[in-house]
Design a protein around this motif. Sequence first.
Motif, PDB file in Angstrom:
ATOM      1  N   MET A 175       0.815  -1.211   0.000  1.00 48.40           N
ATOM      2  CA  MET A 175       0.000   0.000   0.000  1.00 48.40           C
ATOM      3  C   MET A 175       0.852   1.266   0.000  1.00 48.40           C
ATOM      4  N   ASP A 176       2.176   1.090  -0.101  1.00 47.62           N
ATOM      5  CA  ASP A 176       3.083   2.234  -0.136  1.00 47.62           C
ATOM      6  C   ASP A 176       3.369   2.642  -1.581  1.00 47.62           C
ATOM      7  N   VAL A 177       2.321   2.659  -2.394  1.00 43.19           N
ATOM      8  CA  VAL A 177       2.415   3.083  -3.791  1.00 43.19           C
ATOM      9  C   VAL A 177       1.288   4.076  -4.063  1.00 43.19           C
ATOM     10  N   THR A 178       1.451   4.864  -5.087  1.00 47.63           N
ATOM     11  CA  THR A 178       0.413   5.824  -5.466  1.00 47.63           C
ATOM     12  C   THR A 178      -0.604   5.119  -6.350  1.00 47.63           C
ATOM     13  N   ARG A 179      -1.781   4.909  -5.817  1.00 49.87           N
ATOM     14  CA  ARG A 179      -2.811   4.163  -6.544  1.00 49.87           C
ATOM     15  C   ARG A 179      -3.759   5.113  -7.288  1.00 49.87           C
ATOM     16  N   GLN A 180      -4.449   4.551  -8.266  1.00 50.85           N
ATOM     17  CA  GLN A 180      -5.367   5.322  -9.103  1.00 50.85           C
ATOM     18  C   GLN A 180      -6.792   4.812  -8.892  1.00 50.85           C
ATOM     19  N   GLU A 181      -7.738   5.731  -8.878  1.00 52.60           N
ATOM     20  CA  GLU A 181      -9.138   5.340  -8.769  1.00 52.60           C
ATOM     21  C   GLU A 181      -9.609   4.707 -10.073  1.00 52.60           C
ATOM     22  N   THR A 182     -10.465   3.702  -9.952  1.00 51.38           N
ATOM     23  CA  THR A 182     -11.056   3.108 -11.154  1.00 51.38           C
ATOM     24  C   THR A 182     -12.106   4.070 -11.715  1.00 51.38           C
ATOM     25  N   PRO A 183     -12.212   4.183 -13.034  1.00 48.02           N
ATOM     26  CA  PRO A 183     -13.148   5.152 -13.617  1.00 48.02           C
ATOM     27  C   PRO A 183     -14.597   4.672 -13.530  1.00 48.02           C
ATOM     28  N   GLU A 184     -15.516   5.623 -13.584  1.00 45.40           N
ATOM     29  CA  GLU A 184     -16.938   5.290 -13.671  1.00 45.40           C
ATOM     30  C   GLU A 184     -17.224   4.730 -15.068  1.00 45.40           C
ATOM     31  N   TRP A 185     -18.079   3.715 -15.107  1.00 45.45           N
ATOM     32  CA  TRP A 185     -18.448   3.158 -16.409  1.00 45.45           C
ATOM     33  C   TRP A 185     -19.414   4.104 -17.115  1.00 45.45           C
ATOM     34  N   LEU A 186     -19.097   4.433 -18.367  1.00 44.87           N
ATOM     35  CA  LEU A 186     -19.894   5.378 -19.138  1.00 44.87           C
ATOM     36  C   LEU A 186     -21.052   4.667 -19.832  1.00 44.87           C
ATOM     37  N   ASP A 187     -22.140   5.395 -20.014  1.00 48.85           N
ATOM     38  CA  ASP A 187     -23.315   4.871 -20.718  1.00 48.85           C
ATOM     39  C   ASP A 187     -23.300   5.330 -22.173  1.00 48.85           C
ATOM     40  N   SER A 188     -23.683   4.434 -23.059  1.00 44.76           N
ATOM     41  CA  SER A 188     -23.747   4.784 -24.473  1.00 44.76           C
ATOM     42  C   SER A 188     -24.635   3.777 -25.197  1.00 44.76           C
ATOM     43  N   ASP A 189     -25.286   4.216 -26.262  1.00 43.46           N
ATOM     44  CA  ASP A 189     -26.108   3.321 -27.083  1.00 43.46           C
ATOM     45  C   ASP A 189     -25.308   2.672 -28.201  1.00 43.46           C
ATOM     46  N   SER A 190     -24.056   3.099 -28.362  1.00 46.53           N
ATOM     47  CA  SER A 190     -23.198   2.527 -29.400  1.00 46.53           C
ATOM     48  C   SER A 190     -21.761   2.517 -28.899  1.00 46.53           C
ATOM     49  N   CYS A 191     -20.932   1.729 -29.528  1.00 46.90           N
ATOM     50  CA  CYS A 191     -19.522   1.630 -29.151  1.00 46.90           C
ATOM     51  C   CYS A 191     -18.856   2.997 -29.267  1.00 46.90           C
ATOM     52  N   GLN A 192     -18.167   3.399 -28.220  1.00 46.33           N
ATOM     53  CA  GLN A 192     -17.538   4.717 -28.223  1.00 46.33           C
ATOM     54  C   GLN A 192     -16.211   4.735 -28.968  1.00 46.33           C
ATOM     55  N   LYS A 193     -15.880   3.612 -29.594  1.00 47.60           N
ATOM     56  CA  LYS A 193     -14.688   3.550 -30.439  1.00 47.60           C
ATOM     57  C   LYS A 193     -15.061   3.468 -31.923  1.00 47.60           C
ATOM     58  N   CYS A 194     -15.890   2.475 -32.288  1.00 48.85           N
ATOM     59  CA  CYS A 194     -16.230   2.288 -33.707  1.00 48.85           C
ATOM     60  C   CYS A 194     -17.652   2.729 -34.045  1.00 48.85           C
ATOM     61  N   GLU A 195     -18.434   3.136 -33.035  1.00 48.62           N
ATOM     62  CA  GLU A 195     -19.794   3.657 -33.192  1.00 48.62           C
ATOM     63  C   GLU A 195     -20.796   2.611 -33.690  1.00 48.62           C
ATOM     64  N   GLN A 196     -20.453   1.332 -33.614  1.00 51.52           N
ATOM     65  CA  GLN A 196     -21.411   0.284 -33.938  1.00 51.52           C
ATOM     66  C   GLN A 196     -22.496   0.248 -32.858  1.00 51.52           C
ATOM     67  N   PRO A 197     -23.776   0.053 -33.226  1.00 59.44           N
ATOM     68  CA  PRO A 197     -24.853   0.083 -32.229  1.00 59.44           C
ATOM     69  C   PRO A 197     -24.817  -1.142 -31.316  1.00 59.44           C
ATOM     70  N   PHE A 198     -25.244  -0.930 -30.066  1.00 59.08           N
ATOM     71  CA  PHE A 198     -25.421  -2.052 -29.155  1.00 59.08           C
ATOM     72  C   PHE A 198     -26.791  -2.669 -29.404  1.00 59.08           C
ATOM     73  N   PHE A 199     -27.027  -3.874 -28.910  1.00 58.94           N
ATOM     74  CA  PHE A 199     -28.185  -4.659 -29.359  1.00 58.94           C
ATOM     75  C   PHE A 199     -29.535  -4.060 -28.960  1.00 58.94           C
ATOM     76  N   TRP A 200     -29.566  -3.137 -27.992  1.00 59.21           N
ATOM     77  CA  TRP A 200     -30.839  -2.514 -27.621  1.00 59.21           C
ATOM     78  C   TRP A 200     -31.129  -1.236 -28.428  1.00 59.21           C
ATOM     79  N   ASN A 201     -30.169  -0.814 -29.237  1.00 60.86           N
ATOM     80  CA  ASN A 201     -30.324   0.424 -30.010  1.00 60.86           C
ATOM     81  C   ASN A 201     -31.023   0.100 -31.341  1.00 60.86           C
TER      82      ASN A 201
END
Length: 304
Positions: A175-201
């Motif tokens: 525990m003697d290291v500088t740790r990083q918080e895990t990020p909040e999971w983002l919401d999206s209707d499509s992939c935020q990389k390739c913009e392909q739709p998710f199955f509910w879109n």
Amino acid sequence: MTIHKSNYIGSFTETQNFGGVTVVLFVLEMEWVLSTGQDKSFTWHCSENGQQLGTYQTAAWVSGLQFDVETRHAFVGDHSGQVTILKLEQDNCSLVTTFKGHTSNVTALCWDPVQRVLFSGSSDHSIIMWDIGGRKGTAFELQGHNDKVQGLCYAPHTRQLISCGSDGGIVIWNMDVTRQETPEWLDSDSCQKCEQPFFWNFKQMWDSKKIGLRQHHCRKCGQAVCGKCSSKRSTIPLMGFEFEVRVCDSCHGSITDEERAPTATFHDSKHSIIHMQYEPTRGWLLTSGTDKIIKLWDMTPVVS
């Protein structure tokens, strides 16, 4: 082993804990006995005369308990995954705050009064480090068990956390290291990389004439991504991920070998641990398991 005779001092009648006592804690400095029960009650007694000093009803039945003598704060972890901080006085208590980060019940708590950090373990296999004294509201997640965490203890002189679990693992965390918080999971209707739709879109699937994809999340940036854009895995020890987790392809390329360096060591106890106790002076760890065996470990080679 020789068991010597001891003097019987007294008893406490748990008038509130009808469902059975779950945790008991003796506070020598205050001459208090703290206890919790399956009836969702938290009580404290005077250890001298057994008088009940106060009680508090929790959100769910309690499975973890710690106390800080300096601030008189009681840390209460329950089966809903919530941790409650109470300020205790001689005959009353007040609610300080509540916080929740686990998806299942809290199974173990450990308090470091020097760094003013609270560690909580859970049936969801995770450990969370809560920065109570820093007043920054930060919480760092530690993922190093494959089953529920059963015990936590802290070695303040070396700033190492020891955790044990039902998976039989004994994990020593640096525990003697500088740790990083895990990020909040983002919401999206499509992939935020390739913009392909998710199955509910349905609208985008109809417009683009494409079949929807399953949604995943990158553990490093938190973006919602499809399987094709997150095909790689990596450890991220400074975020607490000692095992490989899903990351998006761009984050995978940005993680350096230094960032992948482990911050924990893993040891096999060869039994499913249900309870542990650490003696820091000698560096001894006591574990008991579902196999009805008690094991005594010399931890000085690894806790140093």
